[in-house]
Design a protein around this motif. Structure first.
Motif, PDB file in Angstrom:
ATOM      1  N   PHE A  22       0.831  -1.204   0.000  1.00  0.00           N
ATOM      2  CA  PHE A  22       0.000   0.000   0.000  1.00  0.00           C
ATOM      3  C   PHE A  22       0.868   1.257   0.000  1.00  0.00           C
ATOM      4  CE2 PHE A  22      -3.104   3.022   1.506  1.00  0.00           C
ATOM      5  CZ  PHE A  22      -4.325   2.527   1.071  1.00  0.00           C
ATOM      6  N   ILE A  23       1.826   1.300   0.922  1.00  0.00           N
ATOM      7  CA  ILE A  23       2.649   2.508   1.059  1.00  0.00           C
ATOM      8  C   ILE A  23       3.609   2.655  -0.121  1.00  0.00           C
ATOM      9  CG2 ILE A  23       4.659   1.665   2.349  1.00  0.00           C
ATOM     10  CD1 ILE A  23       4.242   4.050   4.256  1.00  0.00           C
ATOM     11  N   ALA A  24       3.974   1.554  -0.762  1.00  0.00           N
ATOM     12  CA  ALA A  24       4.846   1.627  -1.945  1.00  0.00           C
ATOM     13  C   ALA A  24       4.132   2.341  -3.086  1.00  0.00           C
ATOM     14  CB  ALA A  24       5.255   0.223  -2.378  1.00  0.00           C
ATOM     15  N   ILE A  25       2.830   2.051  -3.248  1.00  0.00           N
ATOM     16  CA  ILE A  25       2.058   2.728  -4.290  1.00  0.00           C
ATOM     17  C   ILE A  25       1.949   4.212  -3.976  1.00  0.00           C
ATOM     18  CG2 ILE A  25      -0.218   2.872  -5.376  1.00  0.00           C
ATOM     19  CD1 ILE A  25      -0.491  -0.152  -4.756  1.00  0.00           C
ATOM     20  N   ALA A  26       1.691   4.521  -2.703  1.00  0.00           N
ATOM     21  CA  ALA A  26       1.619   5.924  -2.290  1.00  0.00           C
ATOM     22  C   ALA A  26       2.944   6.629  -2.559  1.00  0.00           C
ATOM     23  CB  ALA A  26       1.261   6.004  -0.813  1.00  0.00           C
ATOM     24  N   ALA A  27       4.049   5.955  -2.257  1.00  0.00           N
ATOM     25  CA  ALA A  27       5.372   6.549  -2.477  1.00  0.00           C
ATOM     26  C   ALA A  27       5.618   6.795  -3.957  1.00  0.00           C
ATOM     27  CB  ALA A  27       6.444   5.615  -1.918  1.00  0.00           C
ATOM     28  N   LEU A  28       5.173   5.869  -4.781  1.00  0.00           N
ATOM     29  CA  LEU A  28       5.363   5.988  -6.223  1.00  0.00           C
ATOM     30  C   LEU A  28       4.668   7.232  -6.761  1.00  0.00           C
ATOM     31  CD1 LEU A  28       6.622   4.115  -8.476  1.00  0.00           C
ATOM     32  CD2 LEU A  28       4.295   3.351  -8.909  1.00  0.00           C
ATOM     33  N   ILE A  29       3.459   7.475  -6.307  1.00  0.00           N
ATOM     34  CA  ILE A  29       2.688   8.621  -6.790  1.00  0.00           C
ATOM     35  C   ILE A  29       3.263   9.926  -6.253  1.00  0.00           C
ATOM     36  CG2 ILE A  29       0.372   9.602  -6.968  1.00  0.00           C
ATOM     37  CD1 ILE A  29       0.923   6.816  -8.332  1.00  0.00           C
ATOM     38  N   CYS A  30       3.687   9.925  -4.988  1.00  0.00           N
ATOM     39  CA  CYS A  30       4.321  11.125  -4.418  1.00  0.00           C
ATOM     40  C   CYS A  30       5.576  11.485  -5.196  1.00  0.00           C
ATOM     41  CB  CYS A  30       4.684  10.890  -2.949  1.00  0.00           C
ATOM     42  SG  CYS A  30       3.264  10.925  -1.859  1.00  0.00           S
ATOM     43  N   LEU A  31       6.342  10.478  -5.577  1.00  0.00           N
ATOM     44  CA  LEU A  31       7.569  10.702  -6.339  1.00  0.00           C
ATOM     45  C   LEU A  31       7.248  11.393  -7.665  1.00  0.00           C
ATOM     46  CD1 LEU A  31      10.439   8.179  -6.723  1.00  0.00           C
ATOM     47  CD2 LEU A  31       9.529   9.242  -8.766  1.00  0.00           C
ATOM     48  N   THR A  32       6.225  10.899  -8.363  1.00  0.00           N
ATOM     49  CA  THR A  32       5.831  11.497  -9.637  1.00  0.00           C
ATOM     50  C   THR A  32       5.344  12.925  -9.454  1.00  0.00           C
ATOM     51  OG1 THR A  32       5.146   9.291 -10.343  1.00  0.00           O
ATOM     52  CG2 THR A  32       4.394  11.124 -11.684  1.00  0.00           C
ATOM     53  N   THR A  33       4.541  13.159  -8.407  1.00  0.00           N
ATOM     54  CA  THR A  33       3.976  14.488  -8.164  1.00  0.00           C
ATOM     55  C   THR A  33       5.060  15.503  -7.857  1.00  0.00           C
ATOM     56  OG1 THR A  33       2.019  13.386  -7.250  1.00  0.00           O
ATOM     57  CG2 THR A  33       2.235  15.735  -6.827  1.00  0.00           C
ATOM     58  N   MET A  34       6.003  15.147  -6.984  1.00  0.00           N
ATOM     59  CA  MET A  34       7.068  16.072  -6.617  1.00  0.00           C
ATOM     60  C   MET A  34       7.997  16.356  -7.808  1.00  0.00           C
ATOM     61  SD  MET A  34       6.621  17.210  -3.614  1.00  0.00           S
ATOM     62  CE  MET A  34       8.194  18.052  -3.458  1.00  0.00           C
ATOM     63  N   THR A  35       8.234  15.331  -8.617  1.00  0.00           N
ATOM     64  CA  THR A  35       9.060  15.534  -9.813  1.00  0.00           C
ATOM     65  C   THR A  35       8.411  16.555 -10.741  1.00  0.00           C
ATOM     66  OG1 THR A  35       9.839  13.253  -9.674  1.00  0.00           O
ATOM     67  CG2 THR A  35      10.141  14.377 -11.787  1.00  0.00           C
ATOM     68  N   ARG A  36       7.097  16.415 -10.912  1.00  0.00           N
ATOM     69  CA  ARG A  36       6.373  17.350 -11.773  1.00  0.00           C
ATOM     70  C   ARG A  36       6.401  18.764 -11.188  1.00  0.00           C
ATOM     71  NH1 ARG A  36       5.645  19.475 -16.312  1.00  0.00           N
ATOM     72  NH2 ARG A  36       3.853  20.861 -16.342  1.00  0.00           N
ATOM     73  N   MET A  37       6.305  18.890  -9.877  1.00  0.00           N
ATOM     74  CA  MET A  37       6.304  20.206  -9.243  1.00  0.00           C
ATOM     75  C   MET A  37       7.620  20.945  -9.517  1.00  0.00           C
ATOM     76  SD  MET A  37       6.046  21.135  -5.212  1.00  0.00           S
ATOM     77  CE  MET A  37       6.392  22.811  -4.655  1.00  0.00           C
ATOM     78  N   VAL A  38       8.728  20.218  -9.408  1.00  0.00           N
ATOM     79  CA  VAL A  38      10.043  20.834  -9.658  1.00  0.00           C
ATOM     80  C   VAL A  38      10.115  21.327 -11.101  1.00  0.00           C
ATOM     81  CG1 VAL A  38      12.518  20.390  -9.794  1.00  0.00           C
ATOM     82  CG2 VAL A  38      11.196  19.484  -7.874  1.00  0.00           C
ATOM     83  N   GLU A  39       9.599  20.542 -12.038  1.00  0.00           N
ATOM     84  CA  GLU A  39       9.642  20.934 -13.442  1.00  0.00           C
ATOM     85  C   GLU A  39       8.753  22.150 -13.705  1.00  0.00           C
ATOM     86  OE1 GLU A  39       8.658  17.547 -15.759  1.00  0.00           O
ATOM     87  OE2 GLU A  39      10.517  16.460 -15.273  1.00  0.00           O
ATOM     88  N   GLU A  40       7.615  22.215 -13.023  1.00  0.00           N
ATOM     89  CA  GLU A  40       6.690  23.334 -13.210  1.00  0.00           C
ATOM     90  C   GLU A  40       7.290  24.656 -12.741  1.00  0.00           C
ATOM     91  OE1 GLU A  40       2.991  22.643 -11.322  1.00  0.00           O
ATOM     92  OE2 GLU A  40       2.262  21.250 -12.848  1.00  0.00           O
ATOM     93  N   LEU A  41       8.152  24.609 -11.723  1.00  0.00           N
ATOM     94  CA  LEU A  41       8.667  25.841 -11.115  1.00  0.00           C
ATOM     95  C   LEU A  41      10.078  26.202 -11.592  1.00  0.00           C
ATOM     96  CD1 LEU A  41       7.348  25.410  -7.451  1.00  0.00           C
ATOM     97  CD2 LEU A  41       6.381  26.779  -9.289  1.00  0.00           C
ATOM     98  N   ARG A  42      10.446  25.681 -12.771  1.00  0.00           N
ATOM     99  CA  ARG A  42      11.762  26.027 -13.322  1.00  0.00           C
ATOM    100  C   ARG A  42      11.897  27.536 -13.531  1.00  0.00           C
ATOM    101  NH1 ARG A  42      15.153  22.783 -16.166  1.00  0.00           N
ATOM    102  NH2 ARG A  42      15.270  24.324 -17.855  1.00  0.00           N
ATOM    103  N   LEU A  43      10.833  28.164 -14.049  1.00  0.00           N
ATOM    104  CA  LEU A  43      10.873  29.609 -14.320  1.00  0.00           C
ATOM    105  C   LEU A  43      11.121  30.402 -13.043  1.00  0.00           C
ATOM    106  CD1 LEU A  43      10.509  32.038 -16.228  1.00  0.00           C
ATOM    107  CD2 LEU A  43       8.034  31.848 -15.853  1.00  0.00           C
ATOM    108  N   GLN A  44      10.426  30.001 -11.968  1.00  0.00           N
ATOM    109  CA  GLN A  44      10.605  30.700 -10.692  1.00  0.00           C
ATOM    110  C   GLN A  44      12.016  30.484 -10.153  1.00  0.00           C
ATOM    111  OE1 GLN A  44       7.444  30.355  -7.636  1.00  0.00           O
ATOM    112  NE2 GLN A  44       9.095  29.782  -6.223  1.00  0.00           N
ATOM    113  N   MET A  45      12.524  29.261 -10.321  1.00  0.00           N
ATOM    114  CA  MET A  45      13.877  28.979  -9.858  1.00  0.00           C
ATOM    115  C   MET A  45      14.906  29.822 -10.603  1.00  0.00           C
ATOM    116  SD  MET A  45      13.477  24.838  -9.675  1.00  0.00           S
ATOM    117  CE  MET A  45      15.219  24.518  -9.559  1.00  0.00           C
ATOM    118  N   GLY A  46      14.693  29.987 -11.931  1.00  0.00           N
ATOM    119  CA  GLY A  46      15.605  30.798 -12.717  1.00  0.00           C
ATOM    120  C   GLY A  46      15.551  32.254 -12.310  1.00  0.00           C
ATOM    121  N   THR A  47      14.346  32.763 -12.032  1.00  0.00           N
ATOM    122  CA  THR A  47      14.176  34.152 -11.603  1.00  0.00           C
ATOM    123  C   THR A  47      14.896  34.401 -10.284  1.00  0.00           C
ATOM    124  OG1 THR A  47      12.017  34.212 -12.700  1.00  0.00           O
ATOM    125  CG2 THR A  47      12.480  35.938 -11.072  1.00  0.00           C
ATOM    126  N   LEU A  48      14.701  33.472  -9.318  1.00  0.00           N
ATOM    127  CA  LEU A  48      15.340  33.628  -8.008  1.00  0.00           C
ATOM    128  C   LEU A  48      16.863  33.574  -8.131  1.00  0.00           C
ATOM    129  CD1 LEU A  48      12.948  31.413  -5.861  1.00  0.00           C
ATOM    130  CD2 LEU A  48      13.168  33.893  -5.747  1.00  0.00           C
TER     131      LEU A  48
END
Length: 858
Positions: A338-364
């Protein structure tokens, strides 16, 4: 970190609250399930340990074939510094007035050991008062506080009581019998006890004690079932045997001395007759024969056998521990899955978040912020979601799952409610996994992006280049596909990571739902298969010996009678090192060829009928698994009052409830060196109506020599009532897996849409309608969902088989088949969740700001 930057971080959390909440909920579900299920076994074990301690459950018991006397207790008195003990008297009685086998036990004046737990009422204070086992109220609802209770049995047993009519003043549970229904075996009536009766001292006329219960003080604070407990218990048992070993010879000498005193007058009479009568006188010869017989009887008095037992010999005590171990075994796979599936989805979500905020990271970075400050946003974001999810998950899981599962098992055991405990090792593991899924993922992805210069970060990543699919080489098929279908297939295989994550996530949730529905099938099939397909009789009639003509007439005289099979039926025990002692019903039919009309002996998988062999025994499949025996191997079988016999296994058959061992008359004679006494009948009735069945039983019990009538309808209701509660546990699996499936689909679909917002805006600008844009995504999701469902079927099969092996009790075998409808229900639920998610996404896609999405960042 400035105040303005911190405010920016929390503004990001608020602006992406859907994503933050989904991460938090996934971690919550995973942690709740993991910590809750992991805590259930230890919580149940601790509840039992506290109960045994509070009720002062004896650690050992001593019995003797000739009863126990004050001389035996005097020996134990010398070891008061090491033990406390309690001598008890009891008598097993076959009640002819209510068709029950009960054990009537005298309550000691002071309950030093095995203290009864009062359920209602009070303990008896007067000679005419009695308390009953709580289970008696379930078997006979007429038994209430204030009711009159009568003991009515054979004349011989009735004579053993000073009084036989009592007033019921209370209902109790004994710590000796932790199972709610099983009360052990006896050599009276049908061979098993129905419930217990407790009376005041001096109600029984028996001169000797039936049993001495002992509690060793060195085990007081030792955790039951632990290795230390078992080690000390072996030493204690050896000491107890050593202390009482001389008593057997002393008792023999005492009994011979008493018998010799009784023979003394006869000896004097013979001596006097020899002086007065001729040597060949008839009277003298008769007296000499009587003296010789009496002296032979004195010489034949053997030393009694002392029987020693400990808690592990109590089936309920051992069975409860095995159930907690099964839950702990279950907790090693299912929650991790159960927790492995949860971990898998969290990993995907956090990876996507980092990619979404590339512009903000570059600005900072361009504004002069360091890598630590830039990365702290993701660490705070992910860490906060992980911490909140873990805290809420632990609070819910540890308090809900153990109580829920223990309550389901509560119908099987007479134990008080559990007290939840926080297992910090498991909580820390769950927290570590949650932080690893969020912070760990963010750090891995940031490691690359933070090394980039601001110019690279301020430009979006180039879309992944398309590749030629192997399907495109299948020209005949590819030409027939529409443009939309070609785009769908290209997009699926273009983003292989997303494909893999989605399929694995859906497959895991599907597997858990199949497991939940499969457990329901396995539990529900027991009743149908055992009572409808394997057993074809409606009552068991037990007698005190071979059937008499009067008993035969009484059986056939009832209008309800249809047919019967005469057989020997006895309770036997099988014991092997490392396996809890099992009680089996040994059946020997008088006419083996007629047995298939009453009991179906068949192989479980092929359903091939198995005839009763002339040599060797037929045993049930579960018994064969427990003792790891195959056809041709031998089992150690012990009948009461007989030595252990080695019985060869001739066949292994399908069976789900309790253990059975079938022998032909020839095989029985070979194994036990005696002729079978056919003391029972399997009876088929014209109707299974409970009222008519009770009249049938009452009629037969009026016949001399008939001891007991067991109605299978009553047995079915009693045995399978507790299995209904297992559906509650199954419900937890299905609901938890369904909730996770919904979150998985929502998260992955949301990520898919977010990643491709420019692509979706482009096709909207090109004139696609809202429904067509939604279908553009939904077709991909549907294919991935179907692939996940297919893979989940195989995973569910494996997980279901594993859980069955760990969740079965020793006296129960679950049906291993999963119904086709269970696969259908799981698939339909997964598809329904997919449709629900797409309905939510459809609303989101309708509100897409195309201008903002297509705006160039150059």
């Amino acid at each position: 970190m400035t105040k303005a930057y911190l405010k920016t971080i929390f503004r990001e959390i608020w602006s992406s609250k859907a994503r933050f909440t989904s991460i938090l909920l996934i971690i919550f579900l995973g942690v709740a399930f993991y910590t809750g299920i992991r805590a259930t076994g230890p919580d149940m074990s601790q509840a039992a340990a506290d109960y045994y301690q509070k009720q002062r459950l004896a650690t050992n018991s001593v019995q003797s074939t000739l009863g126990l006397t004050k001389a035996d207790t005097a020996v134990l008195d010398r070891h008061r510094d090491q033990i406390s003990y309690q001598a008890v008297k009891y008598l097993d009685v076959n009640q002819v007035n209510n068709n029950r086998v009960v054990r009537v036990t005298e309550l000691p004046k002071s309950q030093r050991l095995n203290r009864l737990r009062l359920v209602s009422g009070r303990l008896p204070q007067k000679a005419n008062e009695v308390v009953l086992d709580q289970y008696a109220r379930k078997l006979d609802p007429k038994l209430k506080l204030g009711a009159t209770y009568r003991i009515v049995s054979s004349k011989k047993l009735n004579a053993q009581f000073k009084r036989r009519q009592f007033k019921v003043v209370g209902f109790v549970n004994s710590p000796v019998y932790v199972e709610s229904s099983s009360r052990g075996v006896t050599n009276i009536g049908k061979g098993t006890l129905d419930y217990l009766v407790y009376v005041r001292p001096q109600t029984l006329k028996a001169p000797a004690y039936s049993q001495i219960d002992v509690r060793f003080k060195n085990l007081t604070n030792v955790q039951p079932y632990s290795k230390k407990y078992r080690r000390l218990n072996r030493q204690n048992t050896a000491a107890l045997k050593r202390w009482l070993k001389p008593q057997a010879k002393k008792r023999q000498r005492s009994l011979r001395a008493q018998a010799t005193k009784k023979v003394a007058p006869l000896k004097q009479a013979v001596a006097a007759a020899q002086q007065q009568l001729p040597a060949n006188a008839l009277q003298l010869t008769t007296l000499q024969k009587q003296l010789k017989t009496a002296q032979a009887q004195v010489a034949a008095i053997k030393a009694p056998t002392y029987l020693y037992s400990d808690r592990s010999d109590n089936p309920g005590y051992s069975e409860y521990h095995e159930n907690t171990q099964r839950i702990e075994a279950l907790a090693t796979v299912f929650p991790l899955f159960f927790i492995a599936i949860a971990a898998l989805i969290c990993l995907t979500t956090m990876t996507r978040m980092v990619e979404e905020l590339r512009l903000q990271m570059g600005t900072l970075k361009a504004l002069g912020y360091g890598n630590a400050a830039i990365g702290s946003e993701f660490l705070i974001y992910g860490g906060l979601a992980a911490l909140l999810g873990t805290v809420l998950g632990v609070a819910f899981g540890v308090n809900f799952f153990p109580r829920f599962i223990a309550q389901a098992y509560g119908s099987m055991y007479n134990l008080p409610a559990i007290n939840v405990q926080y297992l910090w090792s498991d909580i820390l593991i769950a927290l570590a996994i949650a932080l690893l899924c969020t912070l760990g993922t963010a750090l891995v992805v940031l490691r690359v992006d933070l090394r980039s210069n601001p110019t690279a970060l301020l430009r979006p990543k180039a879309p992944k280049a398309g590749q030629t699919l192997w399907l495109e080489r299948w020209h005949g098929l590819w030409r027939r596909l529409s443009f939309n279908h070609k785009i769908t297939l290209r997009n699926l295989f273009r983003y292989k990571q997303r494909l893999l994550m989605t399929v694995l996530g859906i497959a895991g949730c599907m597997a858990m739902m199949i497991t939940g529905f499969g457990l329901k099938d396995s539990i529900g099939d027991i009743s149908t298969k055992q009572f409808d397909q394997l057993w074809h009789y409606d009552a068991i009639v037990t007698r005190n010996g071979n059937q008499t003509a009067a008993q035969r007439r009484a059986l056939k005289a009832t209008k309800l009678y249809r047919a019967d099979l005469t057989l020997l039926s006895k309770q036997a025990t099988i014991k092997k090192s490392g396996v809890a002692e099992q009680t089996v019903t040994l059946d020997v039919p008088n006419q083996p060829k007629a047995l298939p009309h009453f009991v179906t002996l068949r192989e479980r998988e092929s359903h091939c009928a198995i005839p009763l062999p002339k040599h060797g025994a037929v045993i049930d499949e579960k018994l064969a698994k427990l003792y790891d025996v195959r056809v041709g191997d031998r089992l150690n079988v012990k009948l009461a009052g007989q030595p252990v016999r080695h019985v060869r296994v001739g066949a292994i058959v399908e069976n789900y409830v309790n253990h059975f061992l079938y022998l032909s008359p020839t095989a029985y004679q070979q194994a036990f060196k005696r002729q079978p006494v056919y003391n029972a009948n399997l009876v088929q009735l014209k109707s299974t109506n409970e009222t008519r069945g009770n009249h049938f039983a009452d009629h037969l019990l009026k016949t001399k020599g008939i001891l007991n009538v067991t109605l299978m309808a009553t047995e079915k209701n009693t045995n399978f009532k507790m299995l209904d509660t297992m559906n509650l546990v199954v419900l937890i699996f299905v609901i938890s897996a369904g909730a996770l499936a919904l979150l998985v689909l929502y998260n992955l679909t949301n990520i898919n849409v977010s990643e491709r917002i420019r692509e979706l805006s482009t096709i909207k600008v090109l004139g696609f309608y809202d429904g067509e844009v939604t279908m553009y995504i939904f077709r991909e999701n549907l294919i991935l969902t179907v692939l996940g469902i297919g893979l989940g079927c195989f995973l569910g099969n494996w997980l279901h088989a594993y859980i069955l092996q760990t969740a079965e009790t020793n006296a129960l075998m679950f049906s291993p088949e999963i119904h086709p409808l269970s696969y259908v229900y799981s698939a339909l639920l997964t598809l329904a969740f997919s449709l629900l998610v797409m309905a939510v996404m459809h609303r989101k896609l309708k509100r897409v700001d195309m201008l903002a999405a297509l705006k160039s960042v150059d």
